[in-house]
Every structure is written in structure tokens, then in C-alpha cells.
Design a protein around this motif. Structure first.
Motif, PDB file in Angstrom:
ATOM      1  N   ARG A 168      -9.609 -13.229  -2.136  1.00  0.00           N
ATOM      2  CA  ARG A 168      -9.077 -12.194  -2.622  1.00  0.00           C
ATOM      3  C   ARG A 168      -9.869 -11.286  -3.472  1.00  0.00           C
ATOM      4  O   ARG A 168      -9.516 -11.339  -4.420  1.00  0.00           O
ATOM      5  CB  ARG A 168      -7.272 -12.637  -3.634  1.00  0.00           C
ATOM      6  CG  ARG A 168      -6.202 -10.935  -3.027  1.00  0.00           C
ATOM      7  CD  ARG A 168      -5.057 -12.118  -3.538  1.00  0.00           C
ATOM      8  NE  ARG A 168      -4.590 -10.372  -2.728  1.00  0.00           N
ATOM      9  CZ  ARG A 168      -3.477  -9.922  -4.574  1.00  0.00           C
ATOM     10  NH1 ARG A 168      -4.243 -10.169  -5.397  1.00  0.00           N
ATOM     11  NH2 ARG A 168      -2.765  -9.078  -4.032  1.00  0.00           N
ATOM     12  N   GLY A 225     -14.916  -3.523  -8.263  1.00  0.00           N
ATOM     13  CA  GLY A 225     -13.505  -4.385  -7.937  1.00  0.00           C
ATOM     14  C   GLY A 225     -13.513  -5.980  -8.484  1.00  0.00           C
ATOM     15  O   GLY A 225     -14.611  -5.925  -9.540  1.00  0.00           O
ATOM     16  N   ALA A 263      -8.029  -1.532   0.506  1.00  0.00           N
ATOM     17  CA  ALA A 263      -8.752  -1.399  -1.271  1.00  0.00           C
ATOM     18  C   ALA A 263      -7.865  -2.961  -1.594  1.00  0.00           C
ATOM     19  O   ALA A 263      -8.456  -3.675  -2.306  1.00  0.00           O
ATOM     20  CB  ALA A 263      -7.104  -0.954  -2.251  1.00  0.00           C
ATOM     21  N   LEU A 264      -7.743  -4.001  -0.469  1.00  0.00           N
ATOM     22  CA  LEU A 264      -7.836  -5.879  -0.302  1.00  0.00           C
ATOM     23  C   LEU A 264      -8.661  -5.952   0.476  1.00  0.00           C
ATOM     24  O   LEU A 264      -8.170  -5.576   1.792  1.00  0.00           O
ATOM     25  CB  LEU A 264      -6.226  -6.083  -0.384  1.00  0.00           C
ATOM     26  CG  LEU A 264      -6.364  -7.235  -0.605  1.00  0.00           C
ATOM     27  CD1 LEU A 264      -6.374  -7.799  -2.193  1.00  0.00           C
ATOM     28  CD2 LEU A 264      -4.653  -7.983  -0.059  1.00  0.00           C
ATOM     29  N   GLN A 321       1.296  -1.505  -0.086  1.00  0.00           N
ATOM     30  CA  GLN A 321      -0.172   0.064   0.413  1.00  0.00           C
ATOM     31  C   GLN A 321       0.914   0.906  -0.005  1.00  0.00           C
ATOM     32  O   GLN A 321       0.876   2.172  -0.675  1.00  0.00           O
ATOM     33  CB  GLN A 321      -1.585   0.156   1.201  1.00  0.00           C
ATOM     34  CG  GLN A 321      -0.211   0.367   2.277  1.00  0.00           C
ATOM     35  CD  GLN A 321      -1.781  -0.302   3.946  1.00  0.00           C
ATOM     36  OE1 GLN A 321      -2.280  -0.374   4.265  1.00  0.00           O
ATOM     37  NE2 GLN A 321      -1.751   1.774   4.108  1.00  0.00           N
ATOM     38  N   SER A 372     -10.344   1.346  -2.298  1.00  0.00           N
ATOM     39  CA  SER A 372      -9.838   1.905  -1.058  1.00  0.00           C
ATOM     40  C   SER A 372     -10.859   2.174   0.336  1.00  0.00           C
ATOM     41  O   SER A 372     -11.149   1.828   0.921  1.00  0.00           O
ATOM     42  CB  SER A 372      -8.732   2.828  -0.803  1.00  0.00           C
ATOM     43  OG  SER A 372      -8.997   3.910  -0.996  1.00  0.00           O
ATOM     44  N   TRP A 402      -4.539  -2.845   2.843  1.00  0.00           N
ATOM     45  CA  TRP A 402      -3.241  -1.678   2.083  1.00  0.00           C
ATOM     46  C   TRP A 402      -4.607  -0.991   2.102  1.00  0.00           C
ATOM     47  O   TRP A 402      -5.193  -0.003   0.644  1.00  0.00           O
ATOM     48  CB  TRP A 402      -4.010  -2.393   0.394  1.00  0.00           C
ATOM     49  CG  TRP A 402      -2.279  -3.512   0.416  1.00  0.00           C
ATOM     50  CD1 TRP A 402      -1.918  -4.051   1.029  1.00  0.00           C
ATOM     51  CD2 TRP A 402      -3.340  -4.388  -0.602  1.00  0.00           C
ATOM     52  NE1 TRP A 402      -1.281  -5.309   0.463  1.00  0.00           N
ATOM     53  CE2 TRP A 402      -1.625  -5.396  -0.506  1.00  0.00           C
ATOM     54  CE3 TRP A 402      -3.648  -4.895  -2.036  1.00  0.00           C
ATOM     55  CZ2 TRP A 402      -1.611  -5.892  -2.001  1.00  0.00           C
ATOM     56  CZ3 TRP A 402      -2.748  -5.208  -2.734  1.00  0.00           C
ATOM     57  CH2 TRP A 402      -1.705  -6.546  -2.913  1.00  0.00           C
ATOM     58  N   TRP A 441     -10.006  -9.636   2.072  1.00  0.00           N
ATOM     59  CA  TRP A 441      -9.960 -11.120   2.231  1.00  0.00           C
ATOM     60  C   TRP A 441     -10.586 -11.060   2.431  1.00  0.00           C
ATOM     61  O   TRP A 441     -11.352 -10.813   3.413  1.00  0.00           O
ATOM     62  CB  TRP A 441      -8.166 -11.612   3.141  1.00  0.00           C
ATOM     63  CG  TRP A 441      -7.111 -11.033   2.779  1.00  0.00           C
ATOM     64  CD1 TRP A 441      -6.259  -9.946   3.227  1.00  0.00           C
ATOM     65  CD2 TRP A 441      -6.375 -12.007   2.069  1.00  0.00           C
ATOM     66  NE1 TRP A 441      -5.033 -10.068   2.404  1.00  0.00           N
ATOM     67  CE2 TRP A 441      -5.275 -11.196   1.311  1.00  0.00           C
ATOM     68  CE3 TRP A 441      -6.461 -12.637   0.688  1.00  0.00           C
ATOM     69  CZ2 TRP A 441      -4.362 -11.529   0.754  1.00  0.00           C
ATOM     70  CZ3 TRP A 441      -5.928 -13.555   0.145  1.00  0.00           C
ATOM     71  CH2 TRP A 441      -4.439 -13.002   0.133  1.00  0.00           C
ATOM     72  N   SER A 501      -9.696  -7.129  -4.689  1.00  0.00           N
ATOM     73  CA  SER A 501      -9.782  -6.268  -4.488  1.00  0.00           C
ATOM     74  C   SER A 501     -10.884  -5.268  -5.184  1.00  0.00           C
ATOM     75  O   SER A 501     -11.199  -4.971  -6.345  1.00  0.00           O
ATOM     76  CB  SER A 501      -8.779  -5.987  -5.766  1.00  0.00           C
ATOM     77  OG  SER A 501      -7.308  -6.904  -6.198  1.00  0.00           O
TER      78      SER A 501
END
Length: 352
Positions: A259, A304, A282-283, A107, A264, A279, A285, A261
Motif C-alpha cells: 500500500r 511518499g 494518491a493511493l 478521496q 496524487s 484516491w 496498491w 501513499s
């Protein structure tokens, strides 16, 4: 290890359209679709070719253990700033680049592909090609070098790679704050718009951890602005290692791991299962038994896409289905680098 042997083997397999499975340490065998073809073990082609700390560049062969590379860099006070996960002690340079996975520091530092300065590859005809350079100022062929990052060995054997190095931060500390998911996302985006030395963030189970890295004065000032509880240094290092290597308790879950994406600032996805946010938001899980369509539609609504990272039914497609235009580009690249379709067949998409 004689590269001529590899070249001859490739030409033989190409003539009979027999697939080859490119593999280094095998620590990322779980990632992607099918593992198909005769094994071509790249670990014999190893060693650091050149390391110029003053130029901030390291070049190594594909079979070189990632641990060896990072140890050599640590001795000179440098690091791979994208913090690549190993997922095991046998992780190799070639597998790292081919998988294209970046860790918690992404990030702030950027993605793995942003650090690939040059590559030497062997294509599906058995020919050796070089792209890019060994110095940061040389960007000739940079796009092709970056193309190898995340290609999962479907285009070529990555024989060597030159990577940009960065200095290890002078100071580093971790803060812990108790925040619900929506407030954590809000805070991360607010901090992201300020000149704060945040190098990593992770939220799960109502707790947000933030890592600050940089000059001691900047870290101390940011700590005052952000607040929260100071985490013991050793404990903080163990935590970020657990996030990077997916040994944190969050990842010890039998459910499939997605995962996702997204932008953010995207709000909580409100999907069944347990989320972990990295991040700066932005990521995302997600450990969940939710079906692929539900997960992918939620990711799409948020702007995303979703990847089935580990476990689950791979017949739904590990990676986001491509539009016809993007699939055409993938096919053209495959034809250019691997015209007989022998490298890691079906590893990324069944059609490739």
C-alpha cells in the motif's frame, strides 16, 4: 460484560509485564507486525449506545459489528462516508477505528480519523478516560480521539467511539474509460481540480473506473464532462464493494500486497508487479515480489511511503521505518497511555 473485569485483568498483566492482545472480530489480524500476548476479546462489549440522525452522530461500543452499525444508518439514509472495509462479517467498531483504514470514498469524504468525534478508552493502568464528544460542535480533546485511529490497539482499548455520519448520496453512477496508467493519473488530477462529484476512482489493467455521487443533476452533468462508458448500476456497486473489501480479481494474487501513499500527481512508479491506483492517484496498491528496499525507495522518490499491507516477509517491517524524532514521539505516547507496554506489543513496530 463487566469493564471492572477488564480493568483488573489489565492491572494484573501490567504488574507482571505480561502482554495482552486486543482483538475484536479478528478480520484484520493479517495487518501489522506480530500478534503477541493473551487474548482479550472485545466482542462482549457491544451495542449502539446512541444514534441521533438529526445530529449526524452515532456512538457504539467497541465490540459492535460494523455490519449492524451500517444497517442502522442505512435505515435512516445515512452512512459512514469514509467507506471502511470489513474484510469479513465479524468486523467490529473497535477494530475499524484501531486499524484506521478508509475505503474508496476517502478521496472525496476524508479519512476515518476525520470522522472520529470522541472516544472512551481504557488505558494501560485500567482507568477509563473520555475524549471529545457526541456532537459535531464539541471538539474538546479531538486530537486524542483521532490519535486512536490507526493505533492498532497499541495505546488503549477503544471502549466506545462517536462517529460523524453523512447522508447517502441522492444519485450515484460509475463510468469506465480505457486509459494507460500515465494518462489515467493525468486525467484524475485534472478532474480533481474541478468541482466534479467524483467519490471514488480505481485504475488497473488499462481501465479507469470513476464513481460519481451527489445530486442527480450534478452527476448527470459530470458524466457528460468526463465521458466514457456507463457501467450498469448493480455491476458498479459490486465493483466498488470488491475494491473496498479486496475481493476484486486484482487482489487474488499470491504476491505480497503493498500500500503506497504518494502525491496524487506522482508519475507511474514503474515497479515490478501489478498496480492498482485509487484516491485520485494518491493511493497505489502493488502486488509485487520486489524487495522492500526497492519498493520503499521508489515511494520515497515520489514523495511518499510504503506499507507491506498483506503477505510477504514481515521482518522487513510492515510500516515505514520511523525517523528518530518520530520514534521518540511514538515512545512517549506509548508511555503515556500504556506505561507497562502490555497492549498489542510489537503490533506496529517491534520496539513498541
Amino acid at each position: 460484560m463487566d469493564l471492572n473485569d477488564w480493568s483488573q485483568r489489565i492491572r494484573t498483566c501490567a504488574a507482571s509485564k505480561r502482554p495482552l492482545r486486543l482483538r475484536g472480530g479478528g478480520t484484520k489480524d493479517f495487518y501489522g507486525q506480530a500478534l503477541e500476548g493473551e487474548l482479550l476479546d472485545t466482542r462482549g462489549h457491544s451495542g449502539i449506545v446512541a444514534y441521533e440522525p438529526s445530529e449526524l452522530v452515532i456512538t457504539a461500543r467497541c465490540g459492535t459489528r460494523l455490519a449492524e452499525i451500517e444497517a442502522a444508518m442505512r435505515e435512516r439514509g445515512q452512512m459512514l462516508a469514509f467507506e471502511p472495509p470489513h474484510f469479513g462479517g465479524d468486523a467490529s467498531l473497535g477494530g475499524m477505528v484501531a486499524a484506521g483504514i478508509s475505503g474508496p470514498r476517502r478521496q472525496a469524504a476524508g479519512a476515518l480519523r476525520d470522522f472520529v468525534l470522541g472516544v472512551k478508552i481504557m488505558d494501560g493502568r485500567g482507568g477509563v478516560l473520555s475524549f471529545g464528544g457526541q456532537v459535531m460542535k464539541n471538539v474538546a480533546g479531538y486530537d486524542v480521539s483521532r490519535l486512536m485511529a490507526g493505533s492498532l490497539g497499541t495505546l488503549a482499548i477503544i471502549l466506545e467511539a462517536s462517529l460523524k455520519a453523512l447522508p447517502v448520496p441522492m444519485a450515484e453512477t460509475t463510468l469506465k474509460l480505457e486509459l494507460p496508467e500515465d494518462k489515467a493519473i493525468e486525467a484524475l488530477n485534472k478532474w480533481g481540480g474541478r468541482p466534479l462529484p467524483i467519490s471514488a476512482s480505481a485504475w488497473t489493467g488499462g481501465e479507469l473506473r470513476v464513481r460519481l455521487s451527489g445530486a442527480a443533476a450534478a452527476v448527470a452533468a459530470a458524466r457528460e464532462k468526463i465521458g466514457g462508458e456507463l457501467v450498469d448500476r448493480a455491476q458498479g456497486e459490486r465493483f466498488w464493494a470488491g475494491i473496498r473489501e479486496q475481493t476484486d480479481p486484482f487482489f487474488r494474487n499470491d504476491a505480497p500486497l503493498w500500500r503506497i501513499s504518494v502525491p496524487s500527481a506522482a508519475p507511474p512508479l514503474k515497479l515490478p508487479g501489478e498496480p492498482l491506483i485509487e484516491w485520485g492517484g494518491a493511493l497505489r496498491w502493488l502486488c509485487s515480489q520486489a524487495d522492500a528496499r526497492t519498493v520503499r525507495e521508489a515511494a520515497k522518490r515520489a514523495g511518499g511511503h510504503a506499507t507491506l499491507f498483506r503477505g510477504g516477509d514481515k521482518s522487513v517491517g510492515v510500516f515505514q521505518p520511523l525517523s528518530p524524532a518520530l520514534m521518540k514521539i511514538h515512545r512517549e505516547l506509548k508511555r503515556e497511555f500504556d506505561p507497562h507496554g502490555i497492549f498489542n506489543r510489537g503490533r506496529m513496530y517491534p520496539e513498541l
